[in-house]
Design a protein around this motif. Structure first.
Motif, PDB file in Angstrom:
ATOM      1  N   UNK A  63       6.535   8.331   4.384  1.00  0.00           N
ATOM      2  CA  UNK A  63       6.322   7.205   5.351  1.00  0.00           C
ATOM      3  C   UNK A  63       6.230   7.324   6.733  1.00  0.00           C
ATOM      4  N   UNK A  64       7.064   8.290   7.372  1.00  0.00           N
ATOM      5  CA  UNK A  64       6.972   8.620   8.582  1.00  0.00           C
ATOM      6  C   UNK A  64       5.631   9.231   9.198  1.00  0.00           C
ATOM      7  N   UNK A  65       5.005  10.072   8.440  1.00  0.00           N
ATOM      8  CA  UNK A  65       3.865  10.664   8.837  1.00  0.00           C
ATOM      9  C   UNK A  65       2.624   9.408   8.674  1.00  0.00           C
ATOM     10  N   UNK A  95       0.601  -1.296   0.092  1.00  0.00           N
ATOM     11  CA  UNK A  95       0.177   0.125  -0.147  1.00  0.00           C
ATOM     12  C   UNK A  95       0.813   1.069  -0.038  1.00  0.00           C
ATOM     13  N   UNK A  96       0.305   2.376  -0.692  1.00  0.00           N
ATOM     14  CA  UNK A  96       1.170   3.428  -0.867  1.00  0.00           C
ATOM     15  C   UNK A  96       0.919   4.431   0.401  1.00  0.00           C
ATOM     16  N   UNK A  97       1.951   4.801   1.025  1.00  0.00           N
ATOM     17  CA  UNK A  97       2.077   5.657   2.403  1.00  0.00           C
ATOM     18  C   UNK A  97       1.409   7.076   1.864  1.00  0.00           C
ATOM     19  N   UNK A  98       1.605   7.380   0.600  1.00  0.00           N
ATOM     20  CA  UNK A  98       0.982   8.728   0.151  1.00  0.00           C
ATOM     21  C   UNK A  98      -0.642   8.647  -0.251  1.00  0.00           C
ATOM     22  N   UNK A  99      -1.123   7.490  -0.404  1.00  0.00           N
ATOM     23  CA  UNK A  99      -2.720   7.305  -0.742  1.00  0.00           C
ATOM     24  C   UNK A  99      -3.379   7.429   0.557  1.00  0.00           C
ATOM     25  N   UNK A 100      -4.365   8.361   0.623  1.00  0.00           N
ATOM     26  CA  UNK A 100      -4.969   8.512   1.905  1.00  0.00           C
ATOM     27  C   UNK A 100      -6.254   7.609   1.972  1.00  0.00           C
ATOM     28  N   UNK A 101      -6.695   6.921   0.991  1.00  0.00           N
ATOM     29  CA  UNK A 101      -7.587   5.953   1.294  1.00  0.00           C
ATOM     30  C   UNK A 101      -6.900   4.728   1.723  1.00  0.00           C
ATOM     31  N   UNK A 102      -5.964   4.555   1.140  1.00  0.00           N
ATOM     32  CA  UNK A 102      -5.358   3.190   1.574  1.00  0.00           C
ATOM     33  C   UNK A 102      -4.748   3.285   3.093  1.00  0.00           C
ATOM     34  N   UNK A 103      -4.366   4.330   3.556  1.00  0.00           N
ATOM     35  CA  UNK A 103      -3.961   4.464   4.864  1.00  0.00           C
ATOM     36  C   UNK A 103      -5.048   4.468   5.634  1.00  0.00           C
ATOM     37  N   UNK A 104      -6.389   5.219   5.308  1.00  0.00           N
ATOM     38  CA  UNK A 104      -7.549   5.056   6.330  1.00  0.00           C
ATOM     39  C   UNK A 104      -8.055   3.846   6.322  1.00  0.00           C
ATOM     40  N   UNK A 105      -7.917   2.877   5.314  1.00  0.00           N
ATOM     41  CA  UNK A 105      -8.248   1.389   5.390  1.00  0.00           C
ATOM     42  C   UNK A 105      -7.357   0.922   6.446  1.00  0.00           C
ATOM     43  N   UNK A 106      -6.082   1.089   6.295  1.00  0.00           N
ATOM     44  CA  UNK A 106      -5.110   0.263   7.289  1.00  0.00           C
ATOM     45  C   UNK A 106      -5.426   0.817   8.674  1.00  0.00           C
ATOM     46  N   UNK A 107      -5.787   2.123   8.774  1.00  0.00           N
ATOM     47  CA  UNK A 107      -6.104   2.748  10.323  1.00  0.00           C
ATOM     48  C   UNK A 107      -7.438   1.834  10.640  1.00  0.00           C
ATOM     49  N   UNK A 108      -8.371   1.771   9.810  1.00  0.00           N
ATOM     50  CA  UNK A 108      -9.588   1.276  10.298  1.00  0.00           C
ATOM     51  C   UNK A 108      -9.414  -0.476  10.532  1.00  0.00           C
ATOM     52  N   UNK A 167      13.314   4.456   3.738  1.00  0.00           N
ATOM     53  CA  UNK A 167      12.853   3.417   4.290  1.00  0.00           C
ATOM     54  C   UNK A 167      13.138   3.155   5.872  1.00  0.00           C
ATOM     55  N   UNK A 168      13.896   4.156   6.327  1.00  0.00           N
ATOM     56  CA  UNK A 168      14.301   4.370   7.908  1.00  0.00           C
ATOM     57  C   UNK A 168      14.167   5.702   8.111  1.00  0.00           C
ATOM     58  N   UNK A 169      13.290   6.617   7.837  1.00  0.00           N
ATOM     59  CA  UNK A 169      13.238   7.943   8.241  1.00  0.00           C
ATOM     60  C   UNK A 169      13.966   8.536   9.535  1.00  0.00           C
ATOM     61  N   UNK A 170      14.427   9.530   9.841  1.00  0.00           N
ATOM     62  CA  UNK A 170      14.856  10.075  10.978  1.00  0.00           C
ATOM     63  C   UNK A 170      13.764  10.332  11.922  1.00  0.00           C
ATOM     64  N   UNK A 171      12.490  10.505  11.355  1.00  0.00           N
ATOM     65  CA  UNK A 171      11.182  10.884  11.959  1.00  0.00           C
ATOM     66  C   UNK A 171      10.848   9.486  12.956  1.00  0.00           C
ATOM     67  N   UNK A 172      11.512   8.307  12.762  1.00  0.00           N
ATOM     68  CA  UNK A 172      11.129   7.167  13.426  1.00  0.00           C
ATOM     69  C   UNK A 172      11.970   7.212  14.829  1.00  0.00           C
TER      70      UNK A 172
END
Length: 782
Positions: free
Chosen positions: A426-428, A340-353, A469-474
């Motif tokens: 990805x971090x967000x 799933x694309x971290x940039x896709x709002x629908x995909x991320x909303x699904x993952x959150x659900x 794939x290992x952003x400093x935000x983590x």
């Protein structure tokens, strides 16, 4: 540490279960339907199912041979069902009733009286009393008949050689056309009051309890959906695993689906009657509720692991990560999953659900909530293309989007900026996922964990991949725990890569060792069993680092290969003094190599022989070497310094101490240690006895004479190595692929005194009575 790949019980503790014990039934079915089975009492089970097509069919299965449990815990194989009576109570709703033409049928698969394979189809309604959805059923296997109408269509079952039983569960609208149902159908069935009488009513079962081993277990729903949670937890506890269970929620069995055109896609449409959640199907919800309640009662905490991976056939096309030419990010599994694309709002909303649904199950079960974001990344294809180019990602990057044909090698300033932005996206996305979990948990505390796969993130050929794939935000404290996995390196035995990778990840993200978990290896196929030795090494290294939780991945492979991990005795008891037994005494020793072989003589007089040891265990009597009172005093002093049998030491076997024949001068090509593969740096010293073509006996050499050691690669002497503990040669650079690694050396045997007592009489010694002084070889882990 130590481990054993058990293939059967040989004297370990056993007990008995009733045949058809609810814990050991399984469920199976073709896609796209879903079903699960859980135990509801000591004599009861429940199946939940969701049907999408008119020909969907699930089977509730009893296997005569236990092919799923660990060999030390499996129930006995019993194919003879003659003179066995089986009774149970049946209830169902939302499935085809018992009296229907295609009602629940007991398929009996086995062999007929002539030994030919055959299946019998037993209509359960013919043996039921009650209503079509609430009935008592009694099966006497010596009297049961297949066939729909009895006695006219009777097909008598041969009960003496049955492989498995299969009860069909289908939707009320069943037909063989396979048409899509207008809406998914939810159904369930229960078997209760299960009891057996007569011959074979009970089965022997392994009742081993391995001592606690300090490790935790990993499981995955995609691998274990067909078993009861109670069965999985029984295995986990019996094999010594405690603390946490890291449970991967999977990518192919938890989701709800909806029809769009000819396809089925993961759904967030409103749940219908019989369903609890919009994001996950009811069988998955029922199964996980049972797992969490039982695990909590047993003292386990379950880490719920959710990744960005989803079964490709049911994933919305615009949710998928894509390469620059539009190819979707697909894994190597068959059929494949996608990312799933971290940039896709629908995909991320699904993952959150999805995360909310499983968090709610844990919360309502009263379980601790430990949530892992599992391996979130921008997918890198085998040809090294990174998948940063789906429509949502392109929109997010805007004018910063640039071409990147491969993730390998140095990158331009524009490409680095794009990778950094990808990391921020990805971090967000992971932060939003964690926030959704915490919101759903309410007042229940949440521990957050991040799993990172180091061989891809820290690929030496792709030094900038970690930006995405290992952003400093983590960095700490974004998550409570950093979990690290490295099975490519473990499989190759590349322990130095693991050590360096963990150090780099720790430096980049700032998690101290007490904030880290470690996942040790993965053995994909049964033919890869030697990898378990590398996993045991990786576990030992993680313990030495002080890692607080170490996970073995995963339970299905542990059970398949019989992996049994255990702690050895206390260090003080097993300690080793790196000193030589007095040579003057040792030269007169006698030696007795021994094996352990089980020999069973059958009624016909034939023998079955099973060798329990892969290597001989040596015993020495050094008494004959004592020729003077001075040597006797030296022996007593040495014995006291070793505290009797407490401490092991070196002993030079006077008959076999060289890699070259038995006592010759060593050369660098005496013994073959293995083939290089361009990754492995560690090679155990061994000595081969016999012709390798005829199955040579291989002896691990753990106490070489360091000064004598000679090493060669493809016959050329090599000095770029160090000698590690217990006879491991560690190269500075991995030997090239297909190269032959060889060595020559002198060596000692690690031994201890056989007894804590040493009985020597001064008077009888002077009279020529030679004392018996036994030494026993000590097995050391490599």
């Amino acid at each position: 540490m130590g481990f054993w790949l058990a293939d059967k019980r040989s004297g370990q503790q056993g007990s008995f279960i009733q045949r058809f014990d609810p814990r050991f039934w399984t469920i199976n079915f073709p896609r796209p339907m879903m079903a699960s089975v859980v135990t509801t009492a000591a004599d009861a089970l429940r199946v939940d199912a969701v049907f999408y097509d008119s020909d969907d069919l699930a089977g509730l299965i009893w296997e005569s041979e236990d092919g799923l449990d660990h060999p030390l815990l499996a129930y006995e194989t019993e194919r003879d069902y003659a003179r066995l009576k089986w009774e149970f109570h049946w209830r169902s709703s939302g499935i085809m009733p018992l009296d229907a033409i295609n009602g629940p049928t007991l398929t009996i698969e086995g062999q007929d009286a002539a030994g030919d394979p055959k299946s019998w189809y037993v209509r359960l309604w013919n043996y039921a009393s009650g209503t079509p959805t609430d009935a008592d059923i009694a099966i006497e296997f010596s009297k049961v008949d297949g066939g729909f109408l009895l006695p006219g269509e009777a097909d008598p079952v041969h009960p003496g050689d049955i492989d498995r039983l299969f009860i069909s569960i289908i939707p009320p609208e069943y037909d063989e056309q396979g048409t899509r149902l207008p809406t998914p159908k939810i159904g369930w069935a229960e078997m209760s009051a299960i009891r057996t009488d007569g011959q074979g009513a009970v089965l022997e079962i392994g009742d081993v309890m391995v001592p606690e081993n300090g490790l935790s277990m990993a499981t995955a729903y995609d691998d274990s959906f067909n078993q009861t949670p109670e069965r999985l937890l029984r295995m986990t506890r019996a094999l010594g695993y405690r603390g946490a269970i890291n449970h991967y929620l999977g990518m192919s069995h938890y989701f709800r689906l909806e029809t769009v055109g000819e396809g089925l896609y993961v759904s967030l449409s409103a749940s219908q009657a019989g369903e609890q959640f919009a994001a996950i199907n009811q069988p998955a919800a029922a199964w996980h509720r049972d797992l969490l309640v039982r695990a909590e009662a047993m003292g386990y905490s379950v880490i719920l692991s959710l990744s960005y991976e989803l079964f490709d056939a049911h994933c919305w096309n615009d949710w998928k990560q894509r390469a620059e030419n539009g190819d979707p990010a697909l894994t190597g599994w068959e059929p494949p999953s996608t990312l799933l694309s971290p940039a896709n709002g629908d995909a991320m909303a699904y993952l959150q659900a999805v995360a909310r649904a499983f968090t709610a199950i844990a919360r309502d079960a009263g379980a601790a909530i430990r949530f892992q974001v599992g391996e979130p990344w921008w997918w890198i294809m085998p040809d090294k293309r990174i998948c940063l180019y789906d429509a949502a990602a392109n929109a997010a990057f805007g004018e910063n989007a640039v071409s990147m044909g491969s993730i390998d090698g140095p990158k331009t300033a524009a490409q680095i900026a794009m990778l950094d932005q990808a990391g921020a996206i990805l971090d967000a996305s992971t932060a939003n996922l964690v926030d959704a979990v915490k919101e759903e948990a309410g007042e229940t505390p949440v521990e957050t964990l991040l799993l990172a796969y180091l061989p891809t993130i820290l690929d030496a050929d792709a030094p900038e991949a970690k930006r995405a794939n290992m952003p400093v935000g983590w960095a700490s404290p974004a998550f409570d725990i950093l979990q690290l996995e490295d099975y490519d390196w473990v499989i190759a035995g590349n322990r130095s890569a693991t050590s360096n990778g963990i150090e780099l990840a720790s430096q980049r993200l700032g998690y101290a060792i007490d904030q880290q978990h470690y996942f040790s290896g993965f053995v994909l196929a049964a033919e890869d069993r030697p990898v378990w030795a590398h996993m045991a090494d990786a576990i030992a290294d993680a313990k030495a680092r002080g890692t607080p939780e170490i996970f073995v991945w995963a339970l299905p492979q542990v059970a398949r290969d019989g992996f049994t991990y255990f702690e050895l005795e206390d260090e003080d008891v097993n300690s080793f003094d790196n000193v030589q037994f007095p040579l003057a005494i040792g030269q007169g020793a006698s030696v007795s190599p021994g094996f352990s072989t089980n020999i069973v003589t059958t009624v016909s007089g034939h023998e079955k022989r099973n060798s329990d040891w892969a290597d001989a265990r040596l015993e020495f009597d050094v008494g004959p070497g004592i020729r003077s009172e001075e040597e006797l005093r030296a022996l007593i002093s040495f014995f006291r310094a070793r505290r009797g049998a407490a401490k092991a030491f070196r002993f030079r076997d006077p008959f076999d101490y060289s890699s070259h024949d038995m006592v010759g001068d060593p050369t660098s090509t005496d013994q073959f240690l293995g083939k290089g593969d361009g990754q492995q740096t560690r090679f155990q010293l061994v000595k081969n006895y016999g012709d390798p073509a005829d199955g040579a006996q291989i002896r691990q050499v753990t106490r070489p004479d360091a000064a004598s050691l000679l090493v060669a690669i493809d016959g050329q002497p090599n000095g770029e190595w160090i000698l590690g503990e217990t006879g491991v040669v560690i190269f500075d650079t991995p030997p090239a692929e297909a190269s032959d690694v060889t060595a020559g050396f002198l060596f000692d045997v690690p031994v201890r005194f056989a007894s804590d007592q040493l009985s020597v009489s001064h008077a009888t010694f002077l009279a020529g009575d030679i004392p018996e002084v036994l030494l026993v070889e000590v097995r050391e882990p490599s």
